[in-house]
Design an enzyme around this catalytic site. Structure first.
Site, PDB file in Angstrom:
ATOM      1  CB  THR A  76      -0.912   0.039   1.246  1.00 16.10           C
ATOM      2  OG1 THR A  76      -0.095   0.190   2.424  1.00 16.10           O
ATOM      3  CG2 THR A  76      -1.747  -1.222   1.371  1.00 16.10           C
ATOM      4  CB  ALA A  99       1.779  -0.263   6.548  1.00 14.02           C
ATOM      5  CB  VAL A 141       8.079  -0.445   8.410  1.00 16.78           C
ATOM      6  CG1 VAL A 141       8.101   1.078   8.401  1.00 16.78           C
ATOM      7  CG2 VAL A 141       7.420  -0.968   9.679  1.00 16.78           C
ATOM      8  CE  LYS A 142       5.685   0.829  -0.705  1.00 17.61           C
ATOM      9  NZ  LYS A 142       4.402   1.003  -1.419  1.00 17.61           N
ATOM     10  CB  VAL A 143      11.282   3.860   5.017  1.00 19.04           C
ATOM     11  CG1 VAL A 143      10.795   3.337   6.358  1.00 19.04           C
ATOM     12  CG2 VAL A 143      12.426   3.007   4.505  1.00 19.04           C
TER      13      VAL A 143
END
Ligand code: E4P
Length: 217
Positions: free
Chosen positions: A27, A56, A82-84
């Protein structure tokens, strides 16, 4: 090759998941906006539905704030990645969170050098954006190939997650090059089943079958 679905639409994820086509979900803030849902609620629902990694994305811009957001997102479920973003602060965040054993997806990657940095920072996934490079007349597939070569040269285990996939040919080329994962919108994944000769052949079989006057059931 693993298939992630690039959406926050629960019904679309569920349909593909029932067919065994979903190895994970990605997402981003734009997809959350499109869903009209609360990020924490919809992400939890996706994590409950899908066994694989669910990306996310943090929305802060400084490392300290990204780390705090990342920890909050990670607390949603064990399968959160965790998307960074691929900024210096994003890389710092990646290093800290991956050091805590958290899956991290480094996104918005547009160069092989960026991918090299993400691998060194301990990224679980690197997300090179094919379609957005194609949009500015740079061959996105070349980037996937370059990253594959570089990661293999040095034995990095960061997985190449080919993103911003717009066409079925992007999927074929990603598979040919050896991307570990593709993430694509539900429509592109469903379009992989389509071929005009399949439709034409089926029409001919149905026409002939009708002429036999027979029934199977
Ligand atoms: C990937 O994780 C991104 O969410 C996505 O693939 C971006 O695709 P787009 O360039 O079509 O928006």
């Amino acid at each position: 090759m693993k298939f992630f679905v690039d959406t926050a639409e629960i019904d679309a994820i569920a349909e593909l998941n029932d067919l065994g086509m979903v190895d994970g979900v990605t997402t981003n803030p734009s997809l959350i906006l499109k869903s009209g849902r609360d990020i924490l609620e919809v992400t939890k629902e996706i994590c409950d539905l899908v066994d694989g990694p669910v990306s996310a994305e943090v929305v802060a811009l400084t490392a300290d704030e990204m780390i705090a957001e990342g920890r909050k997102l990670a607390a949603i479920a064990d399968n959160i990645a965790v998307k960074v973003p691929l900024t210096w602060d994003g890389l710092k965040t990646c290093k800290v969170l991956s050091g805590e054993g958290q899956m991290v997806n480094v996104t918005l990657c547009f160069s092989a050098n960026q991918a090299l940095l993400a691998a060194k920072a301990g990224a679980t996934f690197i997300s090179p954006f094919i379609g957005r490079l194609d949009d500015i007349n740079i061959d996105g597939m070349e980037l996937i190939a370059d990253i594959r070569t570089i990661y293999d040269n040095y034995g990095f285990d960061t997985q190449i997650l080919a993103a911003s996939i717009r066409t079925v040919n992007h999927v074929t080329e990603s598979a040919r090059i050896g991307a570990d994962v593709i993430t694509a919108p539900p429509g592109v994944i469903k379009a992989l089943a389509s071929h005009p000769l399949t439709d034409k052949g089926l029409d001919a079989f149905m026409a002939d079958w009708a002429k036999t006057g027979q029934k199977i059931i």
